[in-house]
Write a protein that holds these residues in place. Structure first.
Motif, mmCIF file in Angstrom:
data_model
loop_
_atom_site.group_PDB
_atom_site.id
_atom_site.type_symbol
_atom_site.label_atom_id
_atom_site.label_comp_id
_atom_site.label_asym_id
_atom_site.label_seq_id
_atom_site.Cartn_x
_atom_site.Cartn_y
_atom_site.Cartn_z
ATOM 1 N N ILE A 21 0.536 -1.160 -0.127
ATOM 2 C CA ILE A 21 -0.391 0.378 0.286
ATOM 3 C C ILE A 21 1.099 1.602 0.217
ATOM 4 C CG2 ILE A 21 -1.463 1.129 1.224
ATOM 5 C CD1 ILE A 21 -2.829 -1.492 2.467
ATOM 6 N N PHE A 22 1.591 1.378 1.014
ATOM 7 C CA PHE A 22 2.739 2.461 0.476
ATOM 8 C C PHE A 22 3.733 2.406 -0.383
ATOM 9 C CE2 PHE A 22 3.693 2.646 5.647
ATOM 10 C CZ PHE A 22 2.453 3.002 6.051
ATOM 11 N N ALA A 23 4.066 1.354 -1.103
ATOM 12 C CA ALA A 23 4.162 1.718 -2.189
ATOM 13 C C ALA A 23 3.593 2.183 -3.590
ATOM 14 C CB ALA A 23 4.730 0.512 -2.728
ATOM 15 N N SER A 24 2.264 1.944 -3.458
ATOM 16 C CA SER A 24 1.287 1.879 -4.597
ATOM 17 C C SER A 24 1.308 3.590 -4.110
ATOM 18 C CB SER A 24 -0.138 1.251 -4.563
ATOM 19 O OG SER A 24 0.479 0.511 -4.843
ATOM 20 N N SER A 25 1.415 4.598 -3.354
ATOM 21 C CA SER A 25 0.994 5.424 -2.945
ATOM 22 C C SER A 25 2.168 6.336 -3.159
ATOM 23 C CB SER A 25 0.554 5.580 -1.281
ATOM 24 O OG SER A 25 1.666 5.243 -0.439
ATOM 25 N N ASN A 81 2.038 11.960 8.511
ATOM 26 C CA ASN A 81 2.221 11.971 8.085
ATOM 27 C C ASN A 81 3.528 11.032 9.716
ATOM 28 O OD1 ASN A 81 5.290 10.559 7.190
ATOM 29 N ND2 ASN A 81 6.067 12.760 7.209
ATOM 30 N N GLU A 82 2.902 11.456 10.414
ATOM 31 C CA GLU A 82 4.066 11.605 12.077
ATOM 32 C C GLU A 82 3.598 10.260 12.913
ATOM 33 O OE1 GLU A 82 5.537 13.115 16.013
ATOM 34 O OE2 GLU A 82 5.052 14.608 14.813
ATOM 35 N N GLU A 83 1.998 10.382 12.544
ATOM 36 C CA GLU A 83 1.165 9.273 13.264
ATOM 37 C C GLU A 83 1.218 8.202 12.541
ATOM 38 O OE1 GLU A 83 -3.529 8.839 15.315
ATOM 39 O OE2 GLU A 83 -2.824 10.821 14.183
ATOM 40 N N MET A 84 0.808 8.111 11.175
ATOM 41 C CA MET A 84 0.989 6.974 10.380
ATOM 42 C C MET A 84 2.636 6.926 10.161
ATOM 43 S SD MET A 84 -0.727 5.352 8.552
ATOM 44 C CE MET A 84 -1.081 4.351 6.889
ATOM 45 N N ALA A 85 3.635 6.611 10.555
ATOM 46 C CA ALA A 85 5.271 6.274 11.203
ATOM 47 C C ALA A 85 4.659 5.932 12.240
ATOM 48 C CB ALA A 85 5.842 7.865 10.277
ATOM 49 N N GLY A 86 4.792 6.591 12.853
ATOM 50 C CA GLY A 86 4.492 5.923 13.991
ATOM 51 C C GLY A 86 4.474 4.329 14.288
ATOM 52 N N VAL A 87 2.906 4.512 14.223
ATOM 53 C CA VAL A 87 1.976 2.919 13.768
ATOM 54 C C VAL A 87 2.733 2.317 13.180
ATOM 55 C CG1 VAL A 87 0.349 1.798 13.573
ATOM 56 C CG2 VAL A 87 0.134 4.114 14.529
ATOM 57 N N SER A 88 2.868 2.629 12.093
ATOM 58 C CA SER A 88 4.149 1.470 11.454
ATOM 59 C C SER A 88 5.106 0.822 11.160
ATOM 60 C CB SER A 88 4.130 1.878 9.672
ATOM 61 O OG SER A 88 3.656 2.383 9.160
ATOM 62 N N GLU A 89 6.461 1.390 12.042
ATOM 63 C CA GLU A 89 7.332 1.536 13.009
ATOM 64 C C GLU A 89 7.393 0.398 14.031
ATOM 65 O OE1 GLU A 89 8.671 5.142 13.891
ATOM 66 O OE2 GLU A 89 9.748 5.580 11.570
ATOM 67 N N GLY A 107 7.127 -2.622 12.234
ATOM 68 C CA GLY A 107 8.639 -2.724 10.915
ATOM 69 C C GLY A 107 8.168 -3.124 9.613
ATOM 70 N N VAL A 108 6.920 -1.360 9.688
ATOM 71 C CA VAL A 108 6.953 -1.283 8.264
ATOM 72 C C VAL A 108 7.948 -0.445 7.796
ATOM 73 C CG1 VAL A 108 5.409 -1.099 6.139
ATOM 74 C CG2 VAL A 108 4.826 -2.880 8.526
ATOM 75 N N ALA A 109 8.688 -0.858 6.477
ATOM 76 C CA ALA A 109 9.462 -0.093 6.023
ATOM 77 C C ALA A 109 8.678 0.985 5.286
ATOM 78 C CB ALA A 109 10.197 -0.178 5.152
ATOM 79 N N THR A 110 8.809 2.657 5.642
ATOM 80 C CA THR A 110 7.974 3.782 5.227
ATOM 81 C C THR A 110 8.551 4.669 4.643
ATOM 82 O OG1 THR A 110 9.292 4.927 7.388
ATOM 83 C CG2 THR A 110 6.954 4.169 7.328
ATOM 84 N N ASP A 111 9.909 4.172 4.252
ATOM 85 C CA ASP A 111 10.519 5.173 3.388
ATOM 86 C C ASP A 111 9.195 5.570 1.899
ATOM 87 O OD1 ASP A 111 12.598 5.208 4.067
ATOM 88 O OD2 ASP A 111 13.677 3.284 3.472
ATOM 89 N N ASP A 112 9.175 4.742 1.235
ATOM 90 C CA ASP A 112 7.881 5.270 -0.106
ATOM 91 C C ASP A 112 6.766 6.115 0.523
ATOM 92 O OD1 ASP A 112 8.710 3.800 -1.598
ATOM 93 O OD2 ASP A 112 8.071 1.413 -1.059
ATOM 94 N N TYR A 113 6.371 6.008 1.670
ATOM 95 C CA TYR A 113 5.260 6.554 2.114
ATOM 96 C C TYR A 113 6.046 8.120 2.218
ATOM 97 C CZ TYR A 113 1.638 9.167 5.220
ATOM 98 O OH TYR A 113 0.897 9.333 6.030
ATOM 99 N N GLN A 163 8.365 9.053 0.989
ATOM 100 C CA GLN A 163 9.003 10.042 -0.017
ATOM 101 C C GLN A 163 7.482 10.509 -0.728
ATOM 102 O OE1 GLN A 163 11.566 10.765 -1.316
ATOM 103 N NE2 GLN A 163 10.222 11.923 -2.788
ATOM 104 N N SER A 164 6.195 9.768 -0.857
ATOM 105 C CA SER A 164 5.093 10.210 -1.230
ATOM 106 C C SER A 164 4.548 12.061 -0.291
ATOM 107 C CB SER A 164 4.474 8.655 -0.574
ATOM 108 O OG SER A 164 3.340 9.022 0.088
ATOM 109 N N VAL A 165 4.655 12.114 0.897
ATOM 110 C CA VAL A 165 4.571 12.920 1.044
ATOM 111 C C VAL A 165 5.133 14.448 1.083
ATOM 112 C CG1 VAL A 165 4.797 14.326 4.118
ATOM 113 C CG2 VAL A 165 4.088 12.169 3.190
#
Length: 566
Positions: free
Chosen positions: A63-67, A178-186, A189-195, A197-199
Motif C-alpha cells: 500500500i505504501f509503495a502504491s501511494s 505523516n508522523e502518526e502513520m509512520a509511528g504506527v507502521s514502525e 517494522g514496516v518500512a516507511t520510505d515510500d510513504y 517520499q509520497s508526502v
C-alpha cells in the motif's frame, strides 16, 4: 451419437437419484457435519488473527509503495499512469480493510493503521481528481483566449482558485498524518520510505499548483479587467459543518444586468436561482453526501464573479446496530450521534465476504434478506462509504439462523417432480433437434451464462459466436493493460478494472466506489450487462475460479458492453 430415448431414460434416472435430496439441498452444514473447531470458518479466522502480521505486513508495504508511485506520477503530471496507481492502491486498501474485519481485529494496532490509511485514501483520491482537473484548465485557458471569451476565461481562473484551495488543504491533511502513520507502521517494522517520499512529492505538487495558479490569475486579470458597473458578493455560514447541518449561502448583486445567479461548489454547479427585488439571493444546503475536508464556493452572474470563500466539513462518528429478524433476514440502524444517516449503503459480511448491501431509509433503518444457505451464520454490518463525512463503523457479530424449508414446501416440491421430468424431457428433445439443425458453435462457459435473463437459445448462440471472436490488442488501452497485468496473479482484481471502466462509461459518479447494484440500477433493462455482473459477482464474492474459456467470455463481453456504452 446417443439416441433420443436413451438420453431421456438417463435424465429420468438422474432425477430419481436426486429426488430424496431436492427438498433439503444443503450438502454441508455446521450442525450436521462439523466435528472439529476447524470446520467452523469463524473459529478458524479468529485463530488466524493471532498470527495475522504474516499476511498484513507485506500488504501494508505494498500500500505504501502504491501511494508512493501514485503521488510521484501526479507530480510528473503523468495522469494516465497515476490512474492505474490509484486503482491499485484502492484495491489493496480494500483488501486490507476486509482482512481487518474478517479477522476481528477491530481493537488492535492494525485497526489504527487501517483508520489512518482510510483517511489517506480519501486525501489521495481527492488529490488525483483535483490535480487532473487543474491540469485540464491550461488547455481551456488557451481555448477561451483564442475564442476571445472573457467570461469563460474568468470561469477558468475561479475554478483554478477553487482547486488550488482544495489541493492545498488536501496536502496539508496528508502531511499532518505523516508522523502518526509512520509511528504506527514502525511498531510493526514496516518500512516507511515510500510513504515519506509520497508526502514530500505531495508538497511539491501543492507548491507547483500555487505558482501556476498565481501566474494564471495575474495574466487573466491583466487581459480582462473586472467589470466596474456590476459586482456580486457571497457569504457562507457557518464556517465548519458536520453531517446533518445546514449551510447557508447568501449574497447580493449590484449594477445592471441579469437577475440570474449560479452557485458553484468545488467548481461544479450547485444551484441556479434568481435574486430578489433588492438584488439579494439565498440558498440553504443540508450536509449529506459530501467528502470530509475543505470545500470552496463562488457565485457568478452575467459575466461577474464573487470571491471564493471556503468552509470545512468535519468528519462525525457513526454507530451501526444489527439484529436478526428471523427467516434469514436482518435489520439495523445507522446513526451519526442521534441523527439518522439517510439513503446510505450498509454492507453485510459473513466470514469477511459481503453477502448483501442494504440501504438505509429516512430514519436510518435498513432491513432485508441475506440469501444465505440454511444453517447458522455469523454476520456483521459495516458502514465505510467515503462519499459521506462520516467515520466507518461496524456492528457486533450477530448469529443469523436460516431455517430449512417447511414440510409443506417439501411435499409441494415432490408433487412437482413429474412435471419437471416432462419439462426436461421436452427441453432435451427440443435441444437435440435444434442443435442438429444448426452448424456447430464453440461452447461458452456455461457456469457464467446460465443466469443470463430473457435469452432464447437462438439469441444465446449468436452471442456465443460474437463472444469468442478475436480480441484486440490492449497496448493502447490502459484498462486492458491493467486487466492483463493482474489476470495472472489476482483475477478478481483484474475483473475489478473492467468493472470500474464499465461503471465510468455508464456515467456513474466515483466509479471506483460503485457496486454491481449501482450499475444495475443505472442500466435496468440491459440484460447483457446484468448477465456480466452476475458472473462478476460470483468471481468476486463467491470465490468461483474461471477457466480460460470463461475468461475469454468475460473479456469479450466487456469489449462489447463498453462499445455500446461509448
Amino acid at each position: 451419437m446417443p439416441t433420443l430415448p436413451a438420453i431421456a431414460v438417463a435424465v429420468c434416472i438422474f432425477l430419481l437419484l436426486i429426488t430424496p435430496h431436492a427438498a433439503s439441498p444443503a450438502l454441508y452444514t455446521t450442525e450436521s457435519d462439523a466435528f472439529t473447531a476447524m470446520h467452523d470458518r469463524v473459529s478458524v479466522l479468529r485463530q488466524l488473527s493471532q498470527d495475522s502480521t504474516g499476511v498484513a505486513l507485506p500488504l501494508m508495504e505494498e500500500i505504501f509503495a502504491s501511494s508512493g508511485t501514485l503521488v510521484l506520477n501526479i507530480n510528473l503530471k503523468d495522469f494516465e499512469s497515476a490512474e492505474k496507481d490509484l486503482d491499485e492502491y484502492l484495491a489493496r486498501s480494500r483488501q486490507f480493510d476486509n482482512m481487518v474485519i474478517r479477522l476481528d481485529m477491530s481493537q488492535s494496532d492494525l485497526e489504527e493503521w487501517r483508520r489512518l490509511n482510510a483517511q489517506n485514501r480519501e486525501d489521495l483520491t481527492s488529490l488525483f481528481e483535483d490535480t487532473q482537473r487543474f491540469s485540464e484548465l491550461k488547455r481551456l485557458e488557451i481555448e477561451y483566449r483564442d475564442a476571445d471569451n472573457p467570461d469563460m476565461l474568468y470561469s477558468v481562473m475561479y475554478e483554478g482558485e477553487a482547486l488550488r484551495s482544495r489541493i492545498k488543504e488536501t496536502v496539508s491533511s496528508y502531511e499532518g498524518r505523516n508522523e502518526e502513520m509512520a509511528g504506527v507502521s514502525e511498531r510493526f517494522g514496516v518500512a516507511t520510505d515510500d510513504y515519506t517520499q509520497s508526502v514530500e512529492d505531495a508538497l511539491a505538487v501543492s507548491a507547483s499548483v500555487e505558482d501556476e495558479q498565481e501566474e494564471r490569475s495575474t495574466e487573466i486579470r491583466r487581459v480582462v479587467p473586472p467589470r466596474a458597473d456590476r459586482s456580486i458578493t457571497i457569504g457562507v455560514e457557518p464556517a465548519e459543518v458536520r453531517y446533518g447541518d445546514i449551510l447557508t449561502i447568501s449574497g447580493r448583486i449590484t449594477g445592471s444586468g441579469s437577475r440570474d445567479v449560479a452557485l458553484y461548489l468545488d467548481s461544479r454547479l450547485l444551484w441556479n436561482g434568481t435574486v430578489t427585488f433588492d438584488g439579494t439571493y439565498l440558498h440553504r444546503m443540508r450536509i449529506a453526501m459530501i467528502r470530509t475536508g475543505m470545500h470552496t464556493l463562488y457565485a457568478t452572474s452575467d459575466g461577474v464573479f464573487s470571491d471564493v470563500p471556503v468552509f470545512r466539513v468535519i468528519q462525525s462518528p457513526t454507530s451501526v446496530t444489527l439484529s436478526s429478524s428471523g427467516g434469514g433476514k436482518v435489520s439495523g440502524l445507522l446513526l451519526s450521534g442521534d441523527i439518522p444517516v439517510r439513503n446510505a449503503p450498509v454492507r453485510i459480511l459473513s466470514a469477511g465476504r459481503p453477502v448483501a448491501t442494504l440501504t438505509t431509509d429516512e430514519d436510518g433503518r435498513f432491513a432485508g434478506p441475506l440469501g444465505l444457505p440454511e444453517g447458522d451464520h455469523r454476520v456483521v454490518a459495516a458502514f465505510d462509504d467515503l462519499r459521506y463525512p462520516l467515520e466507518p463503523s461496524w456492528s457486533v457479530e450477530v448469529l443469523v439462523h436460516v431455517p430449512p424449508r417447511k414440510e409443506g414446501q417439501e411435499i409441494g416440491a415432490i408433487l412437482l417432480y413429474p412435471l419437471v421430468v416432462l419439462m426436461l424431457f421436452a427441453a432435451v428433445g427440443g435441444g437435440i433437434w435444434y442443435l442438429r439443425s444448426r452448424r456447430p458453435l464453440p461452447t461458452p462457459p456455461a457456469s457464467f451464462l446460465e443466469e443470463r435473463p430473457d435469452d432464447t437459445e437462438e439469441g444465446l448462440a449468436d452471442d456465443i459466436e460474437t463472444d469468442l471472436s478475436p480480441l484486440p490488442e490492449s497496448d493502447s488501452d490502459p484498462v486492458l493493460e491493467a486487466y492483463h497485468a493482474a489476470a495472472g496473479s489476482d483475477y478478481p482484481d483484474a475483473l475489478r478494472h473492467l468493472f470500474i471502466s464499465l461503471a465510468g462509461a455508464a456515467g456513474l459518479q466515483n466509479p471506483s466506489y460503485a457496486t454491481a447494484g449501482d450499475l444495475r440500477v443505472a442500466l435496468p433493462s440491459d440484460t447483457r450487462m446484468h448477465a456480466w455482473l452476475s458472473a462478476y459477482e460470483r468471481v468476486l464474492y463467491a470465490g468461483q475460479i474461471p477457466q480460460d474459456k470463461e475468461r475469454e467470455w468475460f473479456l469479450s463481453e466487456y469489449l462489447l458492453l463498453r462499445e455500446v456504452l461509448a
